[in-house]
Motif scaffolding. Sequence first.
Motif, mmCIF file in Angstrom:
data_model
loop_
_atom_site.group_PDB
_atom_site.id
_atom_site.type_symbol
_atom_site.label_atom_id
_atom_site.label_comp_id
_atom_site.label_asym_id
_atom_site.label_seq_id
_atom_site.Cartn_x
_atom_site.Cartn_y
_atom_site.Cartn_z
ATOM 1 N N VAL A 91 0.891 -0.820 -0.061
ATOM 2 C CA VAL A 91 0.162 0.038 -0.083
ATOM 3 C C VAL A 91 0.925 1.645 -0.086
ATOM 4 N N LYS A 92 0.635 2.169 -1.087
ATOM 5 C CA LYS A 92 1.295 3.290 -0.861
ATOM 6 C C LYS A 92 0.624 4.640 -0.879
ATOM 7 N N ALA A 93 0.936 5.836 0.031
ATOM 8 C CA ALA A 93 -0.208 6.742 0.423
ATOM 9 C C ALA A 93 0.658 7.606 0.062
ATOM 10 N N TYR A 94 0.185 9.168 -0.937
ATOM 11 C CA TYR A 94 0.710 10.130 -0.857
ATOM 12 C C TYR A 94 0.388 10.903 -1.840
ATOM 13 N N THR A 95 1.231 12.422 -1.308
ATOM 14 C CA THR A 95 -0.090 13.866 -1.638
ATOM 15 C C THR A 95 0.187 14.055 -3.055
ATOM 16 N N SER A 96 -1.102 14.632 -3.600
ATOM 17 C CA SER A 96 -1.394 14.410 -5.000
ATOM 18 C C SER A 96 -1.015 15.371 -5.513
ATOM 19 N N GLY A 97 -1.133 16.054 -7.241
ATOM 20 C CA GLY A 97 -0.825 17.132 -7.744
ATOM 21 C C GLY A 97 0.188 18.470 -6.585
ATOM 22 N N VAL A 98 1.249 18.142 -6.164
ATOM 23 C CA VAL A 98 1.796 18.422 -5.444
ATOM 24 C C VAL A 98 3.147 19.297 -6.526
ATOM 25 N N ALA A 99 3.282 20.505 -6.176
ATOM 26 C CA ALA A 99 4.453 21.320 -7.510
ATOM 27 C C ALA A 99 5.681 20.750 -6.954
ATOM 28 N N SER A 105 3.605 24.218 1.205
ATOM 29 C CA SER A 105 2.667 23.071 -0.219
ATOM 30 C C SER A 105 3.717 21.824 0.718
ATOM 31 N N PRO A 106 3.545 20.995 2.149
ATOM 32 C CA PRO A 106 4.369 19.977 1.636
ATOM 33 C C PRO A 106 3.911 18.432 1.239
ATOM 34 N N SER A 107 5.209 17.668 0.913
ATOM 35 C CA SER A 107 4.407 16.447 0.190
ATOM 36 C C SER A 107 4.823 15.591 1.127
ATOM 37 N N PHE A 108 3.620 14.540 1.456
ATOM 38 C CA PHE A 108 3.788 13.626 2.038
ATOM 39 C C PHE A 108 3.854 12.012 1.703
ATOM 40 N N LEU A 130 7.479 13.453 5.558
ATOM 41 C CA LEU A 130 7.897 14.994 4.552
ATOM 42 C C LEU A 130 8.919 14.274 2.842
ATOM 43 N N ASP A 131 8.514 14.321 1.810
ATOM 44 C CA ASP A 131 9.229 13.407 1.043
ATOM 45 C C ASP A 131 9.576 14.682 0.094
ATOM 46 N N ASN A 132 8.827 15.917 0.612
ATOM 47 C CA ASN A 132 10.030 17.403 -0.034
ATOM 48 C C ASN A 132 10.936 17.759 0.747
ATOM 49 N N VAL A 133 11.397 19.341 0.013
ATOM 50 C CA VAL A 133 12.543 19.854 0.882
ATOM 51 C C VAL A 133 11.523 21.073 1.681
ATOM 52 N N LYS A 134 11.889 21.304 2.547
ATOM 53 C CA LYS A 134 11.364 22.814 3.716
ATOM 54 C C LYS A 134 12.903 23.835 3.702
ATOM 55 N N VAL A 135 12.429 24.649 3.295
ATOM 56 C CA VAL A 135 12.978 25.790 3.483
ATOM 57 C C VAL A 135 12.249 27.083 4.260
ATOM 58 N N SER A 136 13.491 27.307 5.046
ATOM 59 C CA SER A 136 12.767 28.482 6.245
ATOM 60 C C SER A 136 13.806 29.727 5.805
ATOM 61 N N VAL A 137 13.003 31.079 6.390
ATOM 62 C CA VAL A 137 14.356 32.088 6.566
ATOM 63 C C VAL A 137 14.221 33.025 8.475
ATOM 64 N N ASN A 138 15.685 32.839 8.030
ATOM 65 C CA ASN A 138 16.052 33.179 9.971
ATOM 66 C C ASN A 138 16.985 34.747 9.708
ATOM 67 N N LEU A 139 16.557 36.386 9.691
ATOM 68 C CA LEU A 139 17.143 36.631 9.255
ATOM 69 C C LEU A 139 17.448 37.156 10.937
ATOM 70 N N TYR A 177 8.367 24.811 0.029
ATOM 71 C CA TYR A 177 8.619 23.054 0.276
ATOM 72 C C TYR A 177 9.251 22.820 -1.691
ATOM 73 N N PHE A 178 10.242 22.543 -2.163
ATOM 74 C CA PHE A 178 10.390 21.809 -3.036
ATOM 75 C C PHE A 178 11.083 20.760 -3.595
ATOM 76 N N ALA A 179 10.861 20.114 -4.498
ATOM 77 C CA ALA A 179 11.242 18.962 -4.731
ATOM 78 C C ALA A 179 12.932 18.453 -4.997
ATOM 79 N N VAL A 180 13.016 17.716 -4.332
ATOM 80 C CA VAL A 180 14.975 16.963 -3.755
ATOM 81 C C VAL A 180 15.307 17.260 -4.952
ATOM 82 N N SER A 181 15.952 18.633 -4.774
ATOM 83 C CA SER A 181 17.332 19.177 -5.766
ATOM 84 C C SER A 181 18.524 19.928 -4.949
ATOM 85 N N PRO A 182 19.038 19.722 -5.802
ATOM 86 C CA PRO A 182 20.299 20.552 -5.306
ATOM 87 C C PRO A 182 19.445 22.231 -5.060
ATOM 88 N N LEU A 183 20.120 23.160 -4.090
ATOM 89 C CA LEU A 183 19.296 23.988 -4.392
ATOM 90 C C LEU A 183 20.735 25.321 -4.277
#
Length: 397
Positions: A91-99, A105-108, A130-139, A177-183
């Motif tokens: 059985v596989k569950a996943y977030t559909s239609g993720v950019a 927009s987290p994807s699981f 979570l199967d994508n990558v989260k980025v936040s900014v702290n100044l 949130y980004f698809a897994v990739s170098p940033l």
Amino acid sequence: MKKFIYLFLAVAAFAAASCQEKMVSGAKGTLAFTLEYDGNDYIDISTKAVDFNLSSMAVVIRDAGDTEVASYPDASAMPAEIQLAPGQYTVKAYTSGVAEAAFDSPSFSGEKEFTITEGEVTTVELSCGLDNVKVSVNLDKSFTDAIKDYSVTVTAVNYDKSLVFTSQYIEEGKAAYFAVSPLKVNVVGKRISNDEPVDIVTDIEDVNPRDHFILNISVKEVPSTEGSGTIKISIDESTNDRNVDITVPAEPVEPVGAAPEITFSCPDDVTFTDAEAQSAVVDVTIKAENGIENLYVKIESQTLLGLLGGLGLGDVVASGNWDIANVSDPELAEFLGGLGLYNAEDPIKGKTEHTFSIGLFMSFMFASPDPYPFAIRVVDSKGQETSKTLTVHRVAE
């Protein structure tokens, strides 16, 4: 503690007499399930956790031959029971239609194998992380105190997809949130002090699903003001939080050189008799490697100021406080020219060395118990200044 989406599959397999009469396999099982969300810290929007929407999850069940036996694009619409033949399944569950790149927009996703066994009940717990990558900014305050009109652009290099953290988004605490990739991270802005543009680029190569990159951006002194800044990554393996420190070089401090110098041809505190005063040499020499910007001569003797006031000249002359490097008043120019302090043909401003004499003032100074102080102050083109006072005493013999 890690938190996940949980898919609970209660699987009941039983022999169905009516089915045994009609099916070669002779048995079927019933899959009963619930899909729940156990709120987690991956999907904070504007610092507030949101309710997870099951309709964004899709569920697919495949048999041991990888044949799809059931699929549900909307997990919230799954039926209460599904009949399955005994055997191995995934059985596989996943977030559909993720950019590939989107704010908030987290994807699981998650998958697990399970077995339908005739006459037994099997419970399957599927954790979806979570199967994508989260980025936040702290100044850091050092950044906001020094930089204006700033933004932070993050690009998923493999997909050429970018998101821009505006100052408003950063203040609101938005997460990208980004698809897994170098940033690639690009910090731009202007220095508040001089409008000089700031453009810093940092690359993040080691990127994995469920990573949370916290971009800590500050302004600091660094060994070199060239290049793209510095980066330091620390990993907390229990949460996959990864701090990325991005340093904007502090504004370069231009060398200002030595401060101006003032020297006298006689002691700082000197006494002349009437006879000596007739031939006294009282020169003032200024040295300023950055160039003279202002050169002030101020008479602090009330006796001399009284004499100047009695000459019937204008207030500028009578003030006894003159910037001889910047003379614009014609009457003052004529007066100072007569004393050898000013020559329109030989401008003082911009010179790195200049000598003038106050010896002609001797004719105005009579023997007196009160001294005649002259305060000299020079300011160079870098704003550095030096002051020194020459005090002249006059005695009869």
